[in-house]
Design a protein around this motif. Structure first.
Motif, PDB file in Angstrom:
ATOM      1  N   SER A  67       3.065  -6.242  -4.798  1.00 19.82           N
ATOM      2  CA  SER A  67       2.314  -5.075  -5.272  1.00 19.82           C
ATOM      3  C   SER A  67       2.302  -5.005  -6.789  1.00 19.82           C
ATOM      4  O   SER A  67       1.257  -4.755  -7.409  1.00 19.82           O
ATOM      5  N   ALA A  68       3.467  -5.240  -7.402  1.00 20.34           N
ATOM      6  CA  ALA A  68       3.554  -5.167  -8.860  1.00 20.34           C
ATOM      7  C   ALA A  68       2.684  -6.229  -9.515  1.00 20.34           C
ATOM      8  O   ALA A  68       2.034  -5.976 -10.541  1.00 20.34           O
ATOM      9  N   ALA A  69       2.648  -7.419  -8.933  1.00 18.67           N
ATOM     10  CA  ALA A  69       1.850  -8.505  -9.503  1.00 18.67           C
ATOM     11  C   ALA A  69       0.364  -8.176  -9.461  1.00 18.67           C
ATOM     12  O   ALA A  69      -0.375  -8.423 -10.415  1.00 18.67           O
ATOM     13  N   VAL A  70      -0.089  -7.617  -8.338  1.00 18.53           N
ATOM     14  CA  VAL A  70      -1.499  -7.244  -8.224  1.00 18.53           C
ATOM     15  C   VAL A  70      -1.834  -6.126  -9.207  1.00 18.53           C
ATOM     16  O   VAL A  70      -2.832  -6.196  -9.951  1.00 18.53           O
ATOM     17  N   HIS A  71      -1.001  -5.097  -9.252  1.00 15.70           N
ATOM     18  CA  HIS A  71      -1.283  -3.932 -10.094  1.00 15.70           C
ATOM     19  C   HIS A  71      -1.183  -4.234 -11.585  1.00 15.70           C
ATOM     20  O   HIS A  71      -1.811  -3.561 -12.402  1.00 15.70           O
ATOM     21  N   GLN A  72      -0.425  -5.254 -11.917  1.00 22.46           N
ATOM     22  CA  GLN A  72      -0.345  -5.629 -13.323  1.00 22.46           C
ATOM     23  C   GLN A  72      -1.694  -6.143 -13.820  1.00 22.46           C
ATOM     24  O   GLN A  72      -2.060  -5.957 -14.979  1.00 22.46           O
ATOM     25  N   VAL A  73      -2.451  -6.780 -12.949  1.00 20.93           N
ATOM     26  CA  VAL A  73      -3.765  -7.314 -13.320  1.00 20.93           C
ATOM     27  C   VAL A  73      -4.853  -6.257 -13.131  1.00 20.93           C
ATOM     28  O   VAL A  73      -5.700  -6.067 -14.010  1.00 20.93           O
ATOM     29  N   VAL A  74      -4.841  -5.582 -11.997  1.00 15.75           N
ATOM     30  CA  VAL A  74      -5.845  -4.545 -11.714  1.00 15.75           C
ATOM     31  C   VAL A  74      -5.134  -3.293 -11.205  1.00 15.75           C
ATOM     32  O   VAL A  74      -4.888  -3.153  -9.999  1.00 15.75           O
ATOM     33  N   PRO A  75      -4.779  -2.382 -12.097  1.00 14.60           N
ATOM     34  CA  PRO A  75      -4.148  -1.127 -11.673  1.00 14.60           C
ATOM     35  C   PRO A  75      -5.066  -0.353 -10.733  1.00 14.60           C
ATOM     36  O   PRO A  75      -6.289  -0.421 -10.834  1.00 14.60           O
ATOM     37  N   GLY A  76      -4.460   0.355  -9.810  1.00 12.59           N
ATOM     38  CA  GLY A  76      -5.228   1.173  -8.894  1.00 12.59           C
ATOM     39  C   GLY A  76      -5.720   0.447  -7.655  1.00 12.59           C
ATOM     40  O   GLY A  76      -6.415   1.043  -6.832  1.00 12.59           O
ATOM     41  N   THR A  77      -5.346  -0.808  -7.497  1.00 12.04           N
ATOM     42  CA  THR A  77      -5.763  -1.565  -6.321  1.00 12.04           C
ATOM     43  C   THR A  77      -5.034  -1.070  -5.075  1.00 12.04           C
ATOM     44  O   THR A  77      -3.825  -0.873  -5.088  1.00 12.04           O
ATOM     45  N   GLU A  78      -5.789  -0.875  -3.988  1.00  7.62           N
ATOM     46  CA  GLU A  78      -5.193  -0.569  -2.694  1.00  7.62           C
ATOM     47  C   GLU A  78      -4.855  -1.885  -2.008  1.00  7.62           C
ATOM     48  O   GLU A  78      -5.709  -2.773  -1.901  1.00  7.62           O
ATOM     49  N   ILE A  79      -3.624  -2.005  -1.523  1.00 11.32           N
ATOM     50  CA  ILE A  79      -3.122  -3.282  -1.024  1.00 11.32           C
ATOM     51  C   ILE A  79      -2.710  -3.173   0.434  1.00 11.32           C
ATOM     52  O   ILE A  79      -2.067  -2.201   0.849  1.00 11.32           O
ATOM     53  N   GLY A  80      -3.068  -4.187   1.203  1.00 11.92           N
ATOM     54  CA  GLY A  80      -2.554  -4.367   2.553  1.00 11.92           C
ATOM     55  C   GLY A  80      -2.013  -5.778   2.668  1.00 11.92           C
ATOM     56  O   GLY A  80      -2.706  -6.740   2.335  1.00 11.92           O
ATOM     57  N   LEU A  81      -0.776  -5.915   3.114  1.00 12.25           N
ATOM     58  CA  LEU A  81      -0.126  -7.228   3.151  1.00 12.25           C
ATOM     59  C   LEU A  81       0.653  -7.401   4.443  1.00 12.25           C
ATOM     60  O   LEU A  81       1.329  -6.477   4.901  1.00 12.25           O
ATOM     61  N   THR A 286      -4.672 -13.564  -6.632  1.00 10.97           N
ATOM     62  CA  THR A 286      -3.890 -14.780  -6.828  1.00 10.97           C
ATOM     63  C   THR A 286      -2.490 -14.455  -7.340  1.00 10.97           C
ATOM     64  O   THR A 286      -1.499 -15.054  -6.903  1.00 10.97           O
ATOM     65  N   ALA A 287      -2.390 -13.489  -8.249  1.00  6.49           N
ATOM     66  CA  ALA A 287      -1.071 -13.093  -8.758  1.00  6.49           C
ATOM     67  C   ALA A 287      -0.197 -12.541  -7.644  1.00  6.49           C
ATOM     68  O   ALA A 287       1.010 -12.825  -7.572  1.00  6.49           O
ATOM     69  N   GLY A 288      -0.791 -11.747  -6.755  1.00  2.00           N
ATOM     70  CA  GLY A 288      -0.027 -11.215  -5.641  1.00  2.00           C
ATOM     71  C   GLY A 288       0.473 -12.300  -4.709  1.00  2.00           C
ATOM     72  O   GLY A 288       1.635 -12.285  -4.282  1.00  2.00           O
TER      73      GLY A 288
END
Length: 301
Positions: A67-81, A286-288
């Motif tokens: 989550s941190a990796a994704v949000h570092q690039v695009v803050p506010g992203t909704e994530i499902g993993l 990709t970061a995530g």
């Protein structure tokens, strides 16, 4: 680019994959044959033993890293993993694993399964075979639309949910818009497990071979080598990507098999803020995925 009543601009999902693992296919287009007569067989090499997270704290830490990796690039992203270890039958980590996200072209996996099952798992020949390969390998939207309409449209999502046991998969509210099928990361994992474990061998090999022969770029010109292919050493064993713009966001999904012999199933589904560019969005996914790499490729005893 097709216009949708509920979408401001749509680029349909694509896919990416790299060479299949041993239980999938050892080279593009089929199995392996014997080595040349002059070849001296090499000594077997032991595959690294992965030590997956074993405690809830470990799994939470891995989820937070993604989550941190994704949000570092695009803050506010909704994530499902959802990440599943097929060898141990255990979930390695998850974030909103039961929450629905737009599937985009990940739903083409369901279309392919439905088409093959409707013909008693017979892999077609000629143009029909070419169409299925184009839908899976190049993410050809025209083929997907034609097959969706010919096989019952939204009924495909419902029937496949019943067949596979998907708990969080819903058909699109507008019948012909297959890309708006909603799935959870956990359900995507279940689809890959069905392909790998429940489909008859010839049908399974056909699907996985198609996923291992990606068109780069995809049929619509999109760069589909983000997420699993770029974020994990060695890439994915069979990968299905998804992307599209909706009226209030950018959907980018990366799913597939990774690790030795396709050991791990990975599904990262995202809905990013509407102003996000595709390149930036791909980098976030990709970061995530890259945050998973130390776990999915670690050596252990």
């Amino acid at each position: 680019m097709r216009r949708r009543p509920v979408i401001l601009g749509l680029t349909a999902a694509g896919l990416a994959a790299v060479v299949g693992a041993a239980w999938l296919l050892a080279r593009p287009g089929g199995g392996t044959g014997p080595p040349p007569a002059t070849e001296t067989p090499s000594a077997p090499v032991s595959a690294p033993v992965v030590r997956p997270p074993v405690t809830g704290e470990d799994r939470s830490a891995l989820a937070e890293a993604v989550s941190a990796a994704v949000h570092q690039v695009v803050p506010g992203t909704e994530i499902g993993l959802a990440v599943h270890d097929r060898r141990t039958g255990s979930a390695l980590t998850g974030v909103n694993a039961g929450r629905q996200f737009y599937a985009a072209s990940v739903v083409k996996l369901l279309i392919a399964i439905h088409v093959l099952r409707a013909d008693e798992w017979t892999v077609p020949g000629g143009a029909e075979r070419d169409d299925l390969v184009a839908m899976l390998s190049a993410s050809a939207d025209g083929v997907a639309s034609a097959l969706w309409d010919a096989h019952g449209g939204p009924a495909i999502s419902s029937e496949m949910a019943g067949l596979i046991g998907l708990r969080h998969t819903s058909p699109p509210r507008i019948p012909h818009q297959w890309e708006l099928t909603r799935m959870s990361p956990g359900d995507v994992v279940a689809v890959y497990e069905y392909i790998g474990d429940a489909m008859p061998g010839h049908a399974r090999e056909f699907v996985l071979a198609a996923l291992a022969e990606p068109a780069d770029p995809a049929a619509d010109g999109f760069d589909q080598l983000f997420g699993v292919p770029e974020g994990l050493p060695g890439g994915g064993r069979a990968v299905k990507q998804g992307w599209m713009r909706v009226d209030d966001g950018l959907v980018l999904n990366s799913t597939g098999l990774a690790g030795d012999e396709g050991r791990f199933v990975v599904a990262l589904l995202t809905r990013q803020p509407g102003g996000t560019g595709f390149a930036e969005g791909r980098a976030a996914v990709t970061a995530g995925i890259a945050a998973l790499a130390p776990t999915l490729t670690a050596d252990g005893n």
